[in-house]
Structure formats: C-alpha cells, structure tokens
Motif scaffolding. Structure first.
Motif, PDB file in Angstrom:
ATOM      1  N   THR A   1       8.665  13.085 -18.655  1.00 48.35           N
ATOM      2  CA  THR A   1       9.513  11.942 -19.000  1.00 48.35           C
ATOM      3  C   THR A   1      10.285  11.384 -17.818  1.00 48.35           C
ATOM      4  OG1 THR A   1      11.307  13.422 -19.685  1.00 48.35           O
ATOM      5  CG2 THR A   1       9.746  12.702 -21.397  1.00 48.35           C
ATOM      6  N   ASP A   2      10.497  12.217 -16.798  1.00 50.46           N
ATOM      7  CA  ASP A   2      11.235  11.748 -15.628  1.00 50.46           C
ATOM      8  C   ASP A   2      11.047  12.748 -14.497  1.00 50.46           C
ATOM      9  OD1 ASP A   2      12.842  10.109 -14.074  1.00 50.46           O
ATOM     10  OD2 ASP A   2      14.729  10.750 -14.974  1.00 50.46           O
ATOM     11  N   VAL A   3      11.241  12.275 -13.286  1.00 52.65           N
ATOM     12  CA  VAL A   3      11.226  13.137 -12.104  1.00 52.65           C
ATOM     13  C   VAL A   3      12.386  12.709 -11.237  1.00 52.65           C
ATOM     14  CG1 VAL A   3       9.920  13.911 -10.095  1.00 52.65           C
ATOM     15  CG2 VAL A   3       8.700  13.301 -12.194  1.00 52.65           C
ATOM     16  N   ARG A   4      13.232  13.668 -10.891  1.00 59.10           N
ATOM     17  CA  ARG A   4      14.362  13.407  -9.985  1.00 59.10           C
ATOM     18  C   ARG A   4      14.351  14.475  -8.913  1.00 59.10           C
ATOM     19  NH1 ARG A   4      18.855  12.960 -14.613  1.00 59.10           N
ATOM     20  NH2 ARG A   4      17.707  11.527 -15.945  1.00 59.10           N
ATOM     21  N   GLY A   5      13.881  14.098  -7.744  1.00 54.85           N
ATOM     22  CA  GLY A   5      13.771  15.073  -6.661  1.00 54.85           C
ATOM     23  C   GLY A   5      12.775  16.150  -7.051  1.00 54.85           C
TER      24      GLY A   5
ATOM     25  N   PRO B   1      -6.276  15.231 -22.556  1.00 59.20           N
ATOM     26  CA  PRO B   1      -5.733  15.784 -21.321  1.00 59.20           C
ATOM     27  C   PRO B   1      -4.205  15.784 -21.349  1.00 59.20           C
ATOM     28  CG  PRO B   1      -6.453  13.538 -20.981  1.00 59.20           C
ATOM     29  CD  PRO B   1      -6.870  13.917 -22.387  1.00 59.20           C
ATOM     30  N   VAL B   2      -3.632  16.567 -20.467  1.00 60.80           N
ATOM     31  CA  VAL B   2      -2.187  16.581 -20.310  1.00 60.80           C
ATOM     32  C   VAL B   2      -1.757  15.183 -19.866  1.00 60.80           C
ATOM     33  CG1 VAL B   2      -0.288  17.606 -19.012  1.00 60.80           C
ATOM     34  CG2 VAL B   2      -2.195  19.029 -19.744  1.00 60.80           C
ATOM     35  N   SER B   3      -0.693  14.666 -20.472  1.00 61.40           N
ATOM     36  CA  SER B   3      -0.236  13.307 -20.170  1.00 61.40           C
ATOM     37  C   SER B   3       0.154  13.181 -18.703  1.00 61.40           C
ATOM     38  CB  SER B   3       0.980  12.956 -21.027  1.00 61.40           C
ATOM     39  OG  SER B   3       0.641  12.986 -22.376  1.00 61.40           O
ATOM     40  N   PRO B   4      -0.203  12.083 -18.080  1.00 62.60           N
ATOM     41  CA  PRO B   4       0.169  11.894 -16.674  1.00 62.60           C
ATOM     42  C   PRO B   4       1.666  11.613 -16.553  1.00 62.60           C
ATOM     43  CG  PRO B   4      -0.909   9.937 -17.523  1.00 62.60           C
ATOM     44  CD  PRO B   4      -0.975  10.970 -18.605  1.00 62.60           C
ATOM     45  N   PRO B   5       2.227  11.899 -15.411  1.00 69.77           N
ATOM     46  CA  PRO B   5       3.654  11.651 -15.221  1.00 69.77           C
ATOM     47  C   PRO B   5       3.940  10.149 -15.190  1.00 69.77           C
ATOM     48  CG  PRO B   5       2.638  12.364 -13.183  1.00 69.77           C
ATOM     49  CD  PRO B   5       1.598  12.484 -14.252  1.00 69.77           C
ATOM     50  N   PRO B   6       5.210   9.759 -15.479  1.00 71.73           N
ATOM     51  CA  PRO B   6       5.551   8.347 -15.458  1.00 71.73           C
ATOM     52  C   PRO B   6       5.388   7.744 -14.065  1.00 71.73           C
ATOM     53  CG  PRO B   6       7.523   9.683 -15.731  1.00 71.73           C
ATOM     54  CD  PRO B   6       6.339  10.603 -15.807  1.00 71.73           C
ATOM     55  N   ARG B   7       5.605   8.532 -13.042  1.00 72.40           N
ATOM     56  CA  ARG B   7       5.309   8.105 -11.676  1.00 72.40           C
ATOM     57  C   ARG B   7       4.740   9.328 -10.974  1.00 72.40           C
ATOM     58  NH1 ARG B   7       9.885   9.300  -8.095  1.00 72.40           N
ATOM     59  NH2 ARG B   7      11.497  10.263  -9.362  1.00 72.40           N
ATOM     60  N   GLN B   8       3.754   9.108 -10.188  1.00 72.32           N
ATOM     61  CA  GLN B   8       3.042  10.218  -9.572  1.00 72.32           C
ATOM     62  C   GLN B   8       3.854  10.797  -8.434  1.00 72.32           C
ATOM     63  OE1 GLN B   8       1.083  12.031 -10.739  1.00 72.32           O
ATOM     64  NE2 GLN B   8      -0.849  12.267  -9.737  1.00 72.32           N
ATOM     65  N   THR B   9       4.246  12.056  -8.581  1.00 78.97           N
ATOM     66  CA  THR B   9       4.929  12.768  -7.509  1.00 78.97           C
ATOM     67  C   THR B   9       4.253  14.123  -7.356  1.00 78.97           C
ATOM     68  OG1 THR B   9       6.539  13.888  -8.929  1.00 78.97           O
ATOM     69  CG2 THR B   9       7.142  11.688  -8.114  1.00 78.97           C
ATOM     70  N   THR B  10       4.438  14.717  -6.216  1.00 83.40           N
ATOM     71  CA  THR B  10       3.886  16.048  -5.993  1.00 83.40           C
ATOM     72  C   THR B  10       4.469  17.032  -6.994  1.00 83.40           C
ATOM     73  OG1 THR B  10       3.627  15.555  -3.654  1.00 83.40           O
ATOM     74  CG2 THR B  10       3.648  17.880  -4.274  1.00 83.40           C
ATOM     75  N   GLU B  11       5.760  16.923  -7.251  1.00 90.29           N
ATOM     76  CA  GLU B  11       6.430  17.849  -8.159  1.00 90.29           C
ATOM     77  C   GLU B  11       5.871  17.740  -9.584  1.00 90.29           C
ATOM     78  OE1 GLU B  11       7.951  15.795  -6.047  1.00 90.29           O
ATOM     79  OE2 GLU B  11       8.865  17.179  -4.622  1.00 90.29           O
TER      80      GLU B  11
ATOM     81  N   PHE C   1       9.166  21.675 -27.418  1.00 94.99           N
ATOM     82  CA  PHE C   1      10.183  22.086 -26.450  1.00 94.99           C
ATOM     83  C   PHE C   1      10.525  20.888 -25.568  1.00 94.99           C
ATOM     84  CE2 PHE C   1       7.441  25.614 -27.446  1.00 94.99           C
ATOM     85  CZ  PHE C   1       8.294  26.698 -27.623  1.00 94.99           C
ATOM     86  N   SER C   2      11.717  20.900 -25.003  1.00 96.53           N
ATOM     87  CA  SER C   2      12.068  19.917 -23.975  1.00 96.53           C
ATOM     88  C   SER C   2      12.892  20.634 -22.927  1.00 96.53           C
ATOM     89  CB  SER C   2      12.847  18.735 -24.570  1.00 96.53           C
ATOM     90  OG  SER C   2      14.097  19.162 -25.031  1.00 96.53           O
ATOM     91  N   GLY C   3      12.864  20.074 -21.725  1.00 95.47           N
ATOM     92  CA  GLY C   3      13.623  20.703 -20.657  1.00 95.47           C
ATOM     93  C   GLY C   3      13.138  20.268 -19.299  1.00 95.47           C
ATOM     94  N   THR C   4      13.342  21.153 -18.334  1.00 96.47           N
ATOM     95  CA  THR C   4      13.016  20.815 -16.951  1.00 96.47           C
ATOM     96  C   THR C   4      12.284  21.957 -16.267  1.00 96.47           C
ATOM     97  OG1 THR C   4      15.106  21.710 -16.105  1.00 96.47           O
ATOM     98  CG2 THR C   4      15.070  19.369 -16.712  1.00 96.47           C
ATOM     99  N   TYR C   5      11.522  21.573 -15.262  1.00 96.05           N
ATOM    100  CA  TYR C   5      10.917  22.516 -14.322  1.00 96.05           C
ATOM    101  C   TYR C   5      11.411  22.112 -12.945  1.00 96.05           C
ATOM    102  CZ  TYR C   5       7.809  24.439 -17.817  1.00 96.05           C
ATOM    103  OH  TYR C   5       7.331  25.077 -18.926  1.00 96.05           O
ATOM    104  N   THR C   6      11.749  23.104 -12.139  1.00 96.62           N
ATOM    105  CA  THR C   6      12.148  22.859 -10.767  1.00 96.62           C
ATOM    106  C   THR C   6      10.988  23.269  -9.876  1.00 96.62           C
ATOM    107  OG1 THR C   6      14.444  23.327 -11.333  1.00 96.62           O
ATOM    108  CG2 THR C   6      13.875  23.342  -8.992  1.00 96.62           C
TER     109      THR C   6
END
Length: 161
Positions: A118-122, A57-67, A141-146
């Motif tokens: 790897t991280d969630v900020r806002g 499965p897709v790896s879970p986020p380090p902390r669960q957020t809606t984003e 690839f690495s990067g961000t999704y807003t």
C-alpha cells in the motif's frame, strides 16, 4: 462428398490466409488433396497429469522500489513453497525462535498469500496480506516490513480479520 467439402474448406482457408498476409490472390483455387488420419487402434494407457492450480500473482507495489520488490519476492517464494528462498530474503529475521523447520512448518495450513503493497517510505514497506487457509478460511493482516541491504530485517504485522 465429405472429401470434396474438405477440399473446398482447405482451399478457402489457404486463400484467406494468403489474403490476410497481404499476398495478392488471383486466378482459380487449386484443389488440394487431404488425407484423413488413420484410425487409432492402440490400447495404450495414457497417464493423466497431476492438476495444476493457478493462483493470481502477488500484487505489484504502488511504485516500484527495491524494498517493495524484496517483500514481493518474499511472498512469491512462500507461495511457491520455496521456504529456503523466503528464509534467505528475511524469513530468518522475522521467524522468531525455533529455526528454519519451525518457520517452514508455520505455513502448513496456508494455501496461498495475496499481498498488497500500500505504501513505501524509505526502507519501510506497508502491506495488507490475505492468507487463504487450507480449510477455506482467510486470515487478513496489515503492517510493515523493514528492508535493508536487500533483505527483510524486521516486521510489524497485526491480524485484522
């Protein structure tokens, strides 16, 4: 002789099962008659099911957020080849020009995506993506999704390998 061995084995299993359930066992085991199954005489053909490929499965986020959940759901939809759901989760906003058909066809050589949040900020979700290709290679690839309002509204991804 084989029938007696079968009777003994079944009686032992009954006693072990009763003991495992906490039922007190006293007395002498009762012989049980076991009827062997009738031999198969049919010549019917059996359909062999199509192979099923199981991927991690897709790896879970380090902390669960809606984003982070939106981005994980986006890649889960892509891995299931449910491009309509991926499109509605923000694929329409990160696809560029060309529309839905071009977007969906863009995954034709992708066998499976493995996402690591790897991280969630806002509203910004930082990820590393490994895209296994149908030819056996992997693109990284690495990067961000807003994410805003429950959908991906932008992305900045860079190919790293």
């Amino acid at each position: 002789m084989a029938v007696n061995a079968t009777r003994i084995a079944v009686a032992a299993l009954v006693l072990l099962g009763a003991a495992a359930c906490g039922i007190p066992v006293t007395g002498v085991p009762v012989p049980v008659t076991v009827v062997p199954p009738a031999p198969v005489t049919s010549t019917a053909t059996v359909a062999v099911p199509a192979p099923v490929y199981v991927q991690p499965p897709v790896s879970p986020p380090p902390r669960q957020t809606t984003e982070a959940g939106v981005v994980v759901a986006y890649y889960d939809a892509i891995n299931r080849r449910d491009f309509a759901t991926a499109w509605s989760l923000g694929g329409s906003r990160v696809a560029g020009s060309g529309g839905y058909a071009k977007y969906a066809n863009g995954f034709a050589t992708t066998a499976w995506d493995t996402l690591t949040v790897t991280d969630v900020r806002g509203g910004t979700v930082y990820v590393v993506l490994s895209a296994a290709q149908t030819d056996g290679t992997t693109r990284t690839f690495s990067g961000t999704y807003t994410v805003s309002g429950g959908v991906i509204v932008g992305s900045r991804m860079t190919r790293t390998g």
